[in-house]
Design a protein around this motif. Structure first.
Motif, PDB file in Angstrom:
ATOM      1  N   TYR A  54       7.478   0.723   2.576  1.00  0.00           N
ATOM      2  CA  TYR A  54       6.807   0.857   1.280  1.00  0.00           C
ATOM      3  C   TYR A  54       6.129   2.218   1.180  1.00  0.00           C
ATOM      4  N   SER A  81      -7.578  -0.696   5.853  1.00  0.00           N
ATOM      5  CA  SER A  81      -6.745  -1.887   5.630  1.00  0.00           C
ATOM      6  C   SER A  81      -5.544  -1.965   6.567  1.00  0.00           C
ATOM      7  N   THR A  82      -5.254  -0.877   7.283  1.00  0.00           N
ATOM      8  CA  THR A  82      -4.063  -0.832   8.147  1.00  0.00           C
ATOM      9  C   THR A  82      -4.421  -0.203   9.487  1.00  0.00           C
ATOM     10  N   GLN A  86       0.996   1.258  11.201  1.00  0.00           N
ATOM     11  CA  GLN A  86       1.462   0.734   9.922  1.00  0.00           C
ATOM     12  C   GLN A  86       1.483   1.758   8.799  1.00  0.00           C
ATOM     13  N   ASP A 205       5.154  -5.700   6.035  1.00  0.00           N
ATOM     14  CA  ASP A 205       5.866  -6.687   5.217  1.00  0.00           C
ATOM     15  C   ASP A 205       5.297  -6.698   3.802  1.00  0.00           C
ATOM     16  N   SER A 206       5.935  -7.476   2.934  1.00  0.00           N
ATOM     17  CA  SER A 206       5.520  -7.514   1.527  1.00  0.00           C
ATOM     18  C   SER A 206       4.110  -8.052   1.356  1.00  0.00           C
ATOM     19  N   GLY A 207       3.701  -8.952   2.251  1.00  0.00           N
ATOM     20  CA  GLY A 207       2.353  -9.508   2.170  1.00  0.00           C
ATOM     21  C   GLY A 207       1.292  -8.440   2.366  1.00  0.00           C
ATOM     22  N   LYS A 208       1.510  -7.580   3.349  1.00  0.00           N
ATOM     23  CA  LYS A 208       0.566  -6.494   3.610  1.00  0.00           C
ATOM     24  C   LYS A 208       0.556  -5.498   2.455  1.00  0.00           C
ATOM     25  N   LYS A 210       1.145  -6.122  -0.721  1.00  0.00           N
ATOM     26  CA  LYS A 210       0.397  -6.705  -1.837  1.00  0.00           C
ATOM     27  C   LYS A 210      -1.107  -6.697  -1.563  1.00  0.00           C
ATOM     28  N   GLU A 211      -1.465  -6.903  -0.292  1.00  0.00           N
ATOM     29  CA  GLU A 211      -2.878  -6.911   0.093  1.00  0.00           C
ATOM     30  C   GLU A 211      -3.517  -5.542  -0.154  1.00  0.00           C
ATOM     31  N   LYS A 214      -4.135  -4.833  -3.774  1.00  0.00           N
ATOM     32  CA  LYS A 214      -5.303  -5.545  -4.306  1.00  0.00           C
ATOM     33  C   LYS A 214      -6.609  -4.931  -3.832  1.00  0.00           C
ATOM     34  N   SER A 223       8.418  -0.295  -3.148  1.00  0.00           N
ATOM     35  CA  SER A 223       9.390  -0.282  -2.054  1.00  0.00           C
ATOM     36  C   SER A 223      10.042   1.094  -1.941  1.00  0.00           C
TER      37      SER A 223
END
Length: 362
Positions: A54, A81-82, A86, A205-208, A210-211, A214, A223
């Motif tokens: 991403y 956040s990472t 990542q 992943d997509s969850g991270k 989106k997190e 937000k 992507s």
């Protein structure tokens, strides 16, 4: 199979002409596909080969990396956040460079990366970027064709910074221009610390993804595929070429179906006699299918050989890329289209009535 090959041997010229048309159509399909692949690589290989899932951009950038500017506050939020494995930030800027003492200018794209980050490219010739060194750059191999060599000192037009070319990478271009990778430290020095990075690359992943979208205000996480499509001219260029390829497949199906339909109509009487002698519709249908597949396979083999031969004769400046997956995909599609195109002929063979056919013959 015996009947199919015997008929093709008996009417050589007819099937040679059909085969020649199929060779030309399949060659054109492969050539345009290779051109589309080459143009896509020339336009966006630096993003295509980027080891990321991403890209984090400024929300007001319209999903374009070159329009995005992440603030220091946004970068701090992304860092919190990472973890280091990542994310990695990068900068991008369209520019021109020229050798010191020469008037000729070359379009290029500056790509600022962390030398220890997961998107930093490895040099295939010379040295790779090092974290502590300033004013060093590694360039795409295509710069060699422009006369650049390792050790050359390049003046970047926008800031006037002089960079030393220390190595060459491959498959690193952006918007049809070769990429010059520099370290983030060099990027900061070039802009006197006044220009932040454009984006951040994520391996998550997509969850991270989106997190982060937000948690960090004012950013958008897209992507890598969406980042590719947002490169100026990429989507339009590929869309036009894809439309041409689709039309070529449609034309191939139409030409093949018409040829075999006409040939089938010419052989109605013979098929009627064979049915009267006990030949089943399935056997006769398989005969037509064998002919279609034989012609298609031979035509494809010749066109593939022809395309690879022509690709070797093309100038290095012409973006053309033909690899095994692309050839395999086009071949499978072409075989599928050929089978679909022959269905009208198969239907005609099945509905032939032996009595009517013999009656017309007499």
């Amino acid at each position: 199979m015996f009947l199919a090959l015997r008929e093709m041997k008996h009417a050589k010229m007819r099937y040679v002409l059909i085969g020649l048309i199929m060779v030309l159509i399949s060659f054109l399909v492969l050539f345009v596909s290779g051109l589309a692949k080459g143009l896509a690589s020339d336009n966006a290989s630096s993003i295509q080969t980027m080891n990321a899932d991403y890209v984090v951009l400024d929300k007001q950038s319209d999903q374009r990396i070159n329009r995005s500017q992440l603030t220091d506050e946004q970068l701090k939020e992304i860092l919190h956040s990472t973890n280091q494995k990542q994310r990695t930030e990068f900068g991008l800027q369209m520019t021109t460079v020229q050798k010191n003492g020469e008037a000729k200018k070359t379009d290029s794209t500056l790509f600022a990366v962390d030398p220890k980050g997961f998107i930093a490219p490895q040099s295939i010739d010379g040295q790779s970027l090092k974290e502590g060194n300033k004013n060093e750059a590694v360039g795409d191999l295509s710069l060699k064709d422009e006369g650049f060599q390792i050790g050359d000192r390049l003046k970047e037009e926008t800031t006037g910074t002089v960079l030393t070319l220390i190595g060459f990478t491959e498959n690193q271009s952006f918007s049809h221009s070769p990429v010059l990778h520099v370290s983030l430290k060099t990027w900061e020095a070039m802009h006197d610390g006044k220009q932040s990075v454009n984006a951040a690359a994520l391996k998550a992943d997509s969850g991270k993804a989106k997190e982060i979208e937000k948690l960090v205000p004012g950013v958008e996480v897209i992507s890598k595929n969406d980042a590719l499509k947002s490169i100026p001219g990429y989507k339009e260029e590929q869309g036009s070429l894809l439309m041409m390829i689709v039309f070529l497949f449609v034309i191939a199906a139409f030409v093949l179906s018409v040829f075999f339909y006409v040939i089938t109509l010419q052989k109605v009487n013979q098929f009627g006699v064979l049915k009267a002698m006990g030949a089943q519709s399935g056997y006769l249908s398989r005969t037509v299918m064998y002919q279609v597949l034989s012609l298609t396979v031979v035509s494809l083999a010749i066109s593939i050989l022809l395309t690879f031969t022509v690709s070797q004769l093309l100038p290095a400046s012409m973006p053309f890329l033909l690899n095994v997956p692309l050839v395999a995909g086009c071949s499978v599609l072409f075989l599928t289209v050929s089978v679909i195109g022959s269905l009208i002929s198969l239907y005609q063979v099945i509905k032939i009535d032996a009595t009517e056919a013999i009656g017309r013959a007499s």
